[in-house]
Scaffold this motif. Sequence first.
Motif, short mmCIF file in Angstrom:
data_model
loop_
_atom_site.label_atom_id
_atom_site.label_comp_id
_atom_site.label_asym_id
_atom_site.label_seq_id
_atom_site.Cartn_x
_atom_site.Cartn_y
_atom_site.Cartn_z
N ALA A 10 0.84 -1.20 0.00
CA ALA A 10 0.00 0.00 0.00
C ALA A 10 0.87 1.24 0.00
N LEU A 11 0.25 2.35 -0.37
CA LEU A 11 0.90 3.66 -0.40
C LEU A 11 0.04 4.62 0.41
N TYR A 12 0.65 5.27 1.40
CA TYR A 12 -0.05 6.28 2.19
C TYR A 12 0.26 7.67 1.65
N LEU A 18 -3.77 4.33 0.38
CA LEU A 18 -4.43 4.80 1.60
C LEU A 18 -4.48 6.32 1.52
N GLU A 19 -5.66 6.84 1.15
CA GLU A 19 -5.82 8.28 0.99
C GLU A 19 -6.36 8.88 2.28
N ASP A 20 -5.57 9.76 2.88
CA ASP A 20 -5.96 10.45 4.11
C ASP A 20 -6.37 11.87 3.73
N ASP A 21 -7.58 12.27 4.11
CA ASP A 21 -8.12 13.53 3.60
C ASP A 21 -8.75 14.39 4.71
N PRO A 22 -7.94 14.81 5.71
CA PRO A 22 -8.52 15.62 6.78
C PRO A 22 -8.68 17.09 6.46
N TYR A 23 -7.98 17.59 5.43
CA TYR A 23 -7.92 19.03 5.20
C TYR A 23 -8.54 19.47 3.88
N GLY A 24 -9.14 18.54 3.15
CA GLY A 24 -9.63 18.85 1.81
C GLY A 24 -10.68 19.95 1.75
N LEU A 25 -11.39 20.17 2.86
CA LEU A 25 -12.42 21.22 2.87
C LEU A 25 -11.86 22.62 2.93
N PHE A 26 -10.56 22.75 3.26
CA PHE A 26 -10.05 24.04 3.68
C PHE A 26 -9.05 24.65 2.70
N GLY A 27 -9.40 24.66 1.42
CA GLY A 27 -8.58 25.33 0.43
C GLY A 27 -8.70 26.85 0.52
N LEU A 28 -7.68 27.54 0.03
CA LEU A 28 -7.73 29.01 0.01
C LEU A 28 -8.72 29.52 -1.03
N ASP A 29 -9.13 28.66 -1.94
CA ASP A 29 -10.09 29.04 -2.97
C ASP A 29 -11.08 27.90 -3.15
N ASP A 30 -11.99 28.07 -4.07
CA ASP A 30 -13.00 27.04 -4.32
C ASP A 30 -12.67 26.16 -5.52
N GLU A 31 -11.40 26.15 -5.91
CA GLU A 31 -10.98 25.31 -7.03
C GLU A 31 -11.27 23.84 -6.73
N PRO A 32 -11.90 23.12 -7.64
CA PRO A 32 -12.19 21.70 -7.40
C PRO A 32 -10.90 20.89 -7.28
N ARG A 33 -10.79 20.13 -6.23
CA ARG A 33 -9.66 19.24 -6.02
C ARG A 33 -10.22 17.85 -5.72
N PRO A 34 -10.54 17.08 -6.74
CA PRO A 34 -11.19 15.79 -6.50
C PRO A 34 -10.29 14.87 -5.68
N THR A 35 -10.90 14.14 -4.78
CA THR A 35 -10.15 13.15 -4.03
C THR A 35 -9.70 12.03 -4.96
N LEU A 36 -8.69 11.32 -4.54
CA LEU A 36 -8.28 10.13 -5.29
C LEU A 36 -9.42 9.13 -5.35
N LYS A 37 -10.18 9.02 -4.27
CA LYS A 37 -11.29 8.07 -4.23
C LYS A 37 -12.35 8.43 -5.26
#
Length: 416
Positions: free
Chosen positions: A165-167, A200-219
């Motif tokens: 796996a890759l974290y 293993l995708e860890d995504d605790p901060y994805g909501l908190f971008g400086l802008d509203d640019e879409p950043r799709p999760t790996l999932k």
Amino acid sequence: MNFLNEVAARFPDAISLAAGRPYDGFHTTDDVHRYLRSYLAHLEAQGLSHEQRERRLLQYGRTNGYLGDLIARMLAVDEGIEVPGDAVMVTTGCQEGMVVALRGLCALPGDVVLAVEPCYVGLTGAARLLGVEVVPVPESADGLDPETVREVAAAVRVSGRRPRALYVVPSFANPSGASMPVPARRRLLEVAAQCELLVLEDDPYGLFGLDDEPRPTLKALDTDGRVVYLGSFAKSAFPGARVGFLVADQTVRAADGTRTLLAEELSSVKSLLTVNTAPVAQAVIGGYLVESGCSLRAAGKEKTAFYRANLRALLGALEQSFGEDPRVRWNAPAGGFFAVVDVPLTADGAMLEVSGRDFGVLWTPMGFFYAPGSGGGRRSVRLSCSALPPERVAEGVRRLAELVRAHGDPVEAAGR
């Protein structure tokens, strides 16, 4: 983590730019009672009797938890991730999800996990506790480079070990703040398939971008069942609930041909750790999800605005305090809680003591996030901007500048 807590306790008047915890001002204990009532009303609307509702909160429960359907709906609304509720395991914080995933995936001699470096200490600590080897994959300024992953995985196989796996934290990573561009995310999934890796995708901060640019999760981008998604309500709701989750919708086929979901298979690991995640804590988060319409993005607009202002305050304070100092460099993350500053001094535990005692500011040595003995991060610090109001963030950076002026190397340029 214990060391940082101990230092903070010794210097309670110091400004802490070390703590990566959320801001205290978003919730009160009154909210906890309201969320409980909201969740109980939700259960009643689903047809559960009074006795069933009482049992749901007050007794041992299902190992994988009760919030799978609500979390699956949240992922669909906020991230475009479509998974069944049975693919969700509710965990005691995201940390337990890491332990469960590592134990479930790296079970044989020679199984190793690849991990971005610098790496969140929770993952490396969990692996050390389990006796699972972590092989670092160096991070670039734009996050993890898929081709580097390919090279490291190939080297591991040549050595006779098996990379399982890759974290990775693709968005606004802890500790670096780096974020992977979307093309790199797609390419990483291709490399993972070619290298037979689960991600293993860890995504605790994805909501908190400086802008509203879409950043799709790996999932959300995953079409090949490569991603096991790790999530937490610590930043989006509050950490005191200690509720996280693991999404593993991969199909597992037993020797007799029966098929189950990976999340269900991993429940045997969780059952030996915590039996089940505290039902009362699940109910609090369940009420939060019900009240938010299962959209953390909608419910968290105030938080996102606050953390954006704080990150801008941190970057602005760094420019003001160090903009004319060629010995100091820092990155400019596009979101999240953290920035990394290269300083002209050895940023270790001894210097942190000096900083707290004599200058009234705390930070995290970046060396904590590298493999022991590697020397990585020796002259860099992680600054967090999440737990304080913006003016205190700026004052903390000013105090850091005083430390650098007093103890920094006057000749040698800073470097990691």
